[in-house]
Scaffold this active site. Structure first.
Site, PDB file in Angstrom:
ATOM      1  N   GLU A   1      -6.311   6.736  -1.105  1.00 26.75           N
ATOM      2  CA  GLU A   1      -6.245   5.559  -0.235  1.00 26.75           C
ATOM      3  C   GLU A   1      -6.923   4.361  -0.893  1.00 26.75           C
ATOM      4  O   GLU A   1      -6.420   3.237  -0.823  1.00 26.75           O
ATOM      5  CB  GLU A   1      -6.893   5.861   1.116  1.00 26.75           C
ATOM      6  CG  GLU A   1      -6.147   6.880   1.960  1.00 26.75           C
ATOM      7  CD  GLU A   1      -4.736   6.440   2.296  1.00 26.75           C
ATOM      8  OE1 GLU A   1      -4.494   5.217   2.434  1.00 26.75           O
ATOM      9  OE2 GLU A   1      -3.862   7.320   2.413  1.00 26.75           O
TER      10      GLU A   1
ATOM     11  N   HIS B   1       1.611   4.323  -3.009  1.00 28.30           N
ATOM     12  CA  HIS B   1       1.580   5.782  -2.875  1.00 28.30           C
ATOM     13  C   HIS B   1       2.811   6.413  -3.520  1.00 28.30           C
ATOM     14  O   HIS B   1       2.716   7.440  -4.201  1.00 28.30           O
ATOM     15  CB  HIS B   1       1.541   6.174  -1.400  1.00 28.30           C
ATOM     16  CG  HIS B   1       0.195   6.053  -0.763  1.00 28.30           C
ATOM     17  ND1 HIS B   1      -0.959   6.511  -1.351  1.00 28.30           N
ATOM     18  CD2 HIS B   1      -0.179   5.533   0.446  1.00 28.30           C
ATOM     19  CE1 HIS B   1      -1.992   6.278  -0.556  1.00 28.30           C
ATOM     20  NE2 HIS B   1      -1.548   5.687   0.542  1.00 28.30           N
TER      21      HIS B   1
ATOM     22  N   HIS C   1       0.838  -1.207   0.000  1.00 33.06           N
ATOM     23  CA  HIS C   1       0.000   0.000   0.000  1.00 33.06           C
ATOM     24  C   HIS C   1       0.873   1.258   0.000  1.00 33.06           C
ATOM     25  O   HIS C   1       0.639   2.191  -0.783  1.00 33.06           O
ATOM     26  CB  HIS C   1      -0.910  -0.016   1.230  1.00 33.06           C
ATOM     27  CG  HIS C   1      -1.716   1.222   1.432  1.00 33.06           C
ATOM     28  ND1 HIS C   1      -3.045   1.336   1.067  1.00 33.06           N
ATOM     29  CD2 HIS C   1      -1.378   2.428   1.978  1.00 33.06           C
ATOM     30  CE1 HIS C   1      -3.478   2.535   1.367  1.00 33.06           C
ATOM     31  NE2 HIS C   1      -2.498   3.228   1.934  1.00 33.06           N
ATOM     32  N   GLU C   2       1.886   1.288   0.851  1.00 38.20           N
ATOM     33  CA  GLU C   2       2.751   2.466   0.926  1.00 38.20           C
ATOM     34  C   GLU C   2       3.594   2.633  -0.340  1.00 38.20           C
ATOM     35  O   GLU C   2       3.804   3.753  -0.820  1.00 38.20           O
ATOM     36  CB  GLU C   2       3.655   2.383   2.157  1.00 38.20           C
ATOM     37  CG  GLU C   2       2.903   2.364   3.486  1.00 38.20           C
ATOM     38  CD  GLU C   2       1.965   3.540   3.646  1.00 38.20           C
ATOM     39  OE1 GLU C   2       2.238   4.614   3.089  1.00 38.20           O
ATOM     40  OE2 GLU C   2       0.938   3.383   4.343  1.00 38.20           O
TER      41      GLU C   2
END
Length: 274
Positions: free
Chosen positions: A203, A139, A135-136
């Site tokens: 997100e 980003h 997930h990070e």
């Protein structure tokens, strides 16, 4: 085009931030009497400095330190594999004591940094942690972290200009001081409404990307459940408001959701499992 919706929202938000910044520059010219070339040079320099300072401040605010590769070799290996699959350089890995299980990323594709909390490392199993790391990294790959850091910086600068404009055009008494504080806060909140709107959407995109990279959404969904539960039990958190907008978890309720940096965790979990 990959993530057209996110790119379009980033373009719109960037245009809105530029408009606010341009108005602030005009105010500086009118109130302070600075010439146009100096204002233009200062505006460009401020953006660059704000980005560097914003990244440094985010790391410093949580006391982030290098994640030891000898102790966390599996974490480093998983991040290196994910980064390779996602076509980005392996980010710098750091650890911090945040008081809650959480993680965030700063930087761009070629110079990213991912910070995980000690609480997160203790709480999650390897597959769940991999979901959070994916997930990070999403980003960083999507470059939305840069937009968040710059957006917060522009909001701060515009608020400061608004405060000084009130002070310098008033009678410089106590009433003007309080009025300047109110105007600054309202101006900053107005700018951040646009920043938080894209923050909530990014997100969902990062969740979807992470699920694609690790072969399913269940590990990340399970991680979010544990993080949510752990955050509710924690009494103290060392994550300030600006860093919280970058983290994997955080939400508001009621009217506060207009200023929430994250969508409701229940909706994120539902999407991941569907």
């Amino acid at each position: 085009m990959r993530h057209f919706g996110l790119k379009a929202r980033m373009a719109i938000t960037g245009s809105v931030l530029f408009a606010f910044y341009a108005v602030a520059a005009v105010v500086v010219m009118g109130v302070f009497g600075w010439p146009l070339p100096l204002v233009l040079l200062g505006s460009v320099a401020f953006v660059g400095v704000q980005y560097k300072v914003g990244k440094w401040a985010a790391l410093r605010s949580v006391g982030a330190e290098e994640l030891p590769e000898d102790r966390y070799s599996d974490v480093h290996r998983r991040v290196e594999s994910l980064a390779d699959d996602m076509g980005i350089d392996k980010p710098r890995l750091m650890v911090a004591r945040m008081g809650v299980p959480n993680a965030f990323a700063v930087g761009r594709k070629g110079a990213g940094t991912v910070v995980v909390s000690e609480e997160l490392l203790r709480l999650l199993d390897p597959d769940e942690l991999e979901g959070v790391l994916a997930h990070e990294l999403a980003h960083v790959r999507n470059r939305d972290v840069v937009m968040m850091v710059l957006g917060q910086g522009v909001a701060s600068i515009v608020a400061i200009v608004a405060q000084w404009a009130v002070l310098l055009t008033g009678d410089n008494d106590l009433a003007d001081f309080f009025l300047a504080m109110v105007v600054g806060q309202v101006t900053q909140m107005l700018v951040m409404v646009f920043v938080f709107a894209i923050s909530r959407y990014r997100e969902y995109v990062a969740d979807s990307d992470a699920a694609d990279e690790i072969g399913g959404g269940e590990p990340l969904a399970s991680a979010l459940e544990k993080i949510s539960s752990g955050s509710q039990r924690a009494r103290e958190s060392e994550v300030d408001a600006q860093v919280n907008a970058l983290c994997i978890f955080g939400e508001g309720s009621g009217l506060a959701r207009l200023f929430a940096s994250h969508p409701p965790v229940e909706k994120r979990i539902e999407r991941l499992r569907n």
